[in-house]
Design a protein around this motif. Structure first.
Motif, PDB file in Angstrom:
ATOM      1  N   ARG A 152      74.998 106.578 -49.168  1.00  0.00           N
ATOM      2  CA  ARG A 152      74.207 106.522 -47.944  1.00  0.00           C
ATOM      3  C   ARG A 152      73.630 105.138 -47.692  1.00  0.00           C
ATOM      4  O   ARG A 152      73.218 104.451 -48.608  1.00  0.00           O
ATOM      5  CB  ARG A 152      73.064 107.530 -48.015  1.00  0.00           C
ATOM      6  N   ALA A 210      70.578 103.075 -46.103  1.00  0.00           N
ATOM      7  CA  ALA A 210      69.180 103.328 -45.749  1.00  0.00           C
ATOM      8  C   ALA A 210      69.032 103.186 -44.237  1.00  0.00           C
ATOM      9  O   ALA A 210      69.497 102.223 -43.647  1.00  0.00           O
ATOM     10  CB  ALA A 210      68.269 102.353 -46.459  1.00  0.00           C
ATOM     11  N   ALA A 250      61.815 102.687 -44.750  1.00  0.00           N
ATOM     12  CA  ALA A 250      61.612 103.870 -45.574  1.00  0.00           C
ATOM     13  C   ALA A 250      60.162 104.310 -45.516  1.00  0.00           C
ATOM     14  O   ALA A 250      59.247 103.494 -45.553  1.00  0.00           O
ATOM     15  CB  ALA A 250      62.019 103.573 -47.011  1.00  0.00           C
ATOM     16  N   PRO A 296      69.745 113.120 -49.502  1.00  0.00           N
ATOM     17  CA  PRO A 296      68.887 112.076 -48.949  1.00  0.00           C
ATOM     18  C   PRO A 296      67.950 111.491 -50.007  1.00  0.00           C
ATOM     19  O   PRO A 296      67.668 112.148 -51.014  1.00  0.00           O
ATOM     20  CB  PRO A 296      68.081 112.812 -47.887  1.00  0.00           C
ATOM     21  N   SER A 297      67.496 110.277 -49.786  1.00  0.00           N
ATOM     22  CA  SER A 297      66.554 109.656 -50.713  1.00  0.00           C
ATOM     23  C   SER A 297      65.189 110.320 -50.560  1.00  0.00           C
ATOM     24  O   SER A 297      64.929 111.011 -49.573  1.00  0.00           O
ATOM     25  CB  SER A 297      66.443 108.161 -50.420  1.00  0.00           C
ATOM     26  N   GLU A 350      63.524 109.501 -47.281  1.00  0.00           N
ATOM     27  CA  GLU A 350      64.170 109.736 -45.988  1.00  0.00           C
ATOM     28  C   GLU A 350      63.449 110.821 -45.202  1.00  0.00           C
ATOM     29  O   GLU A 350      62.898 111.752 -45.773  1.00  0.00           O
ATOM     30  CB  GLU A 350      65.627 110.126 -46.201  1.00  0.00           C
ATOM     31  N   GLU A 351      63.464 110.671 -43.878  1.00  0.00           N
ATOM     32  CA  GLU A 351      62.620 111.554 -43.067  1.00  0.00           C
ATOM     33  C   GLU A 351      63.237 112.929 -42.794  1.00  0.00           C
ATOM     34  O   GLU A 351      62.604 113.770 -42.185  1.00  0.00           O
ATOM     35  CB  GLU A 351      62.234 110.864 -41.762  1.00  0.00           C
ATOM     36  N   ARG A 352      64.461 113.177 -43.238  1.00  0.00           N
ATOM     37  CA  ARG A 352      65.079 114.482 -42.992  1.00  0.00           C
ATOM     38  C   ARG A 352      65.665 115.103 -44.262  1.00  0.00           C
ATOM     39  O   ARG A 352      66.216 114.401 -45.100  1.00  0.00           O
ATOM     40  CB  ARG A 352      66.211 114.360 -41.967  1.00  0.00           C
ATOM     41  N   ARG A 353      65.538 116.402 -44.405  1.00  0.00           N
ATOM     42  CA  ARG A 353      66.218 117.174 -45.448  1.00  0.00           C
ATOM     43  C   ARG A 353      66.797 118.399 -44.759  1.00  0.00           C
ATOM     44  O   ARG A 353      66.150 118.965 -43.883  1.00  0.00           O
ATOM     45  CB  ARG A 353      65.260 117.668 -46.536  1.00  0.00           C
TER      46      ARG A 353
END
Lengths: 324, 196
Positions: free
Chosen positions: A219, A221, A225, A244-245, A248-251
């Protein structure tokens, strides 16, 4: 005024206790996966694999309440890759395409449905979270269907009625069923042909190339972040759809039938805590303003899950002081 | 707090609890601090969403009971309606029960834990629209603790916020749904407006 109140409470307690006794008995029986589910699981396995192997095109309707949309779909398989296309015939008229998706690329949701040998080994898979039954179906788009009734075992997911093509396992019709057997949304083929789509489309329209998020995908970035965060509670059986890290703003999570995504925004100022909900067909969109320690955040849970699930997931979001 | 409890509590908030779940919460709420804490938090959030001040925190038990039984005040239209909707009635019964077990000191404690009332009262929303819609919060006295009272404008603002976020995020959600459910690209039909 007080006496009827007490009577009412006592009645609730009595009914509750009776229900408790009954439910305990049911729970015990439900722990081993019943033979009735095996047939349904075999159909789901066939459906999930069939999606990759069969070429077809047709017209699909999608209904939510009074809103009816129609779209053309096509799916062609050649040389180990699949190409998919969805063209809206109503509303915006947009087109979504996915070109050259490798057949061996099986995403987590489909991995959950493709039980294969694990079924013979006695694993229940999705039958741990849903109760299944198989019934003879009617004709859908001129094809003989088999009907799979899917009932959730807990309150975190919806039920489904799926109708599959007897021959290929292709999903011909599906409905999401909410509380009280209410149909929340429904999609079905109106016409279907098992051949590659030859129609060339000259019309000018918006074309979106579908993305390909996958757990093994490396992925890049995206954007600055945020702070690392984690979700402390998920309904049983849900697994991440990609990797996702921690910042990251989404899961996104799936149990093979339902999918929901969690989006988090870090706000620079204060927010008045509260919540807002939009429900559209089977989709719940739940937005909640809250605090992670000193930090104001806005959480949005979108997915084909009940409001309860969305609220509980949002409620379990926590910041990570160290590594998540 | 067990998962089962969370589940019952959340269901209760939505008037979706069954008898067993109501019983479960009633039986435990008096002795379980965690449960009370979550209950209060859910209620505060829920009250904001429904545009009401969080009345369940009031210690005037008699008025709570009267409200539940007469059903003639805020949000409860008439007794008959309450009786034909037994689940909703039970939720009211449960919130009465919750009120009963919340003592003054406990309430102050819970309140301080739930959120910083002072900060909320003087808050400037980063969303912008909350204030532009004229939402104001006033401090109602609650013994030693301040208690924010939220105006219906906040509810409207959150509703609008939820609608905007649905538009913003639905496509990204659909990307995942399309790859992980048996419907192929059909989940894109749920996207209000597809972007390139």
């Amino acid at each position: 005024m007080i006496a009827p109140g007490l009577f009412f409470l006592r009645r609730i307690l009595f009914v509750g206790l009776a229900a408790a006794a009954l439910l305990t008995a049911v729970r015990v029986a439900a722990t081993n996966c019943p033979a009735g589910d095996a047939e349904a699981l075999a159909w789901l396995d066939k459906m999930s694999r069939g999606i990759q192997q069969v070429s077809y095109h047709g017209v699909v309707t999608f209904q939510r309440g009074d809103d009816l949309q129609a779209m053309q779909v096509s799916h062609s398989v050649a040389n180990g890759v699949a190409t998919e296309r969805l063209t809206e015939l109503t509303g915006q008229g947009a087109e979504v395409v996915r070109v050259n998706h490798p057949l061996e690329c099986v995403h987590p949701g489909h991995q959950l449905l493709q039980m294969g040998d694990r079924l013979q080994a006695g694993e229940c898979g999705v039958a741990d979270y849903y109760r299944f039954s198989v019934a003879p179906g009617e004709l859908v788009a001129g094809r003989q269907a088999v009907r799979i009734l899917i009932e959730p075992r807990d309150m975190y997911r919806y039920g489904y009625i799926l109708e599959l093509d007897r021959e290929t396992g292709l999903l011909l019709k599906s409905a999401i069923i909410g509380r009280g057997d209410k149909v929340l949304e429904k999609f079905q083929f109106a016409s279907l042909s098992f051949s590659p789509d030859t129609a060339a489309d000259g019309g000018e329209r918006l074309v979106h190339n579908a993305q390909h998020p996958h757990p093994q995908e490396s992925r890049l970035a995206v954007g600055p972040a945020g702070l690392p965060w984690r979700i402390d509670w998920l309904p049983e059986g849900f697994t991440a759809t990609d990797n996702p890290s921690a910042a990251e703003e989404r899961r996104t999570f799936t149990d093979g039938l339902a999918v929901f995504s969690v989006f988090l925004e870090f706000l620079s100022g204060e927010i008045r805590p509260g919540e807002g909900v939009i429900r559209n067909g089977g989709t719940t969109s739940y937005t909640r303003g809250m605090h992670l320690g000193e930090q104001s955040i806005l959480v949005t849970v979108i997915g084909e899950v009940p409001l309860n699930t969305a609220r509980m997931v949002a409620d379990s979001i926590a910041g990570c002081a160290g590594p998540c | 707090m067990s998962e089962l409890m969370r589940e019952s509590l959340s269901a209760l908030m939505d008037d979706e609890a069954n008898e067993l779940e109501v019983e479960r919460v009633l039986a435990r709420i008096a002795s379980d601090t965690d449960l009370r804490r979550v209950w209060v938090r859910y209620n505060v959030v829920h009250s904001v969403a429904s545009g009401q001040p969080p009345t369940h925190l009031e210690l005037d038990i008699s008025s709570q009971v009267r409200e539940a039984l007469d059903g003639d005040s805020r949000g409860i239209t008439n007794l008959r309606q309450r009786l034909v909707r037994p689940l909703a009635s039970m939720a009211v019964a449960a919130s009465v029960a919750a009120t009963v077990v919340l003592g003054g000191q406990q309430l102050a404690q819970l309140e301080a834990d739930s959120y910083d009332a002072q900060a909320i009262a003087s808050s400037v929303s980063p969303v912008g629209m909350v204030n532009s819609l004229g939402a104001t919060s006033v401090q109602a006295s609650y013994g030693t603790q301040g208690m924010p009272e939220l105006q219906p404008a906040t509810r409207t603002a959150y509703q609008e916020l939820a609608r905007q976020r649905l538009h913003k995020y639905m496509q990204e959600h659909a990307e995942h749904a399309a790859l992980n459910t048996p419907n192929g690209l059909v989940p894109f039909a749920r996207v209000p407006r597809i972007k390139e």
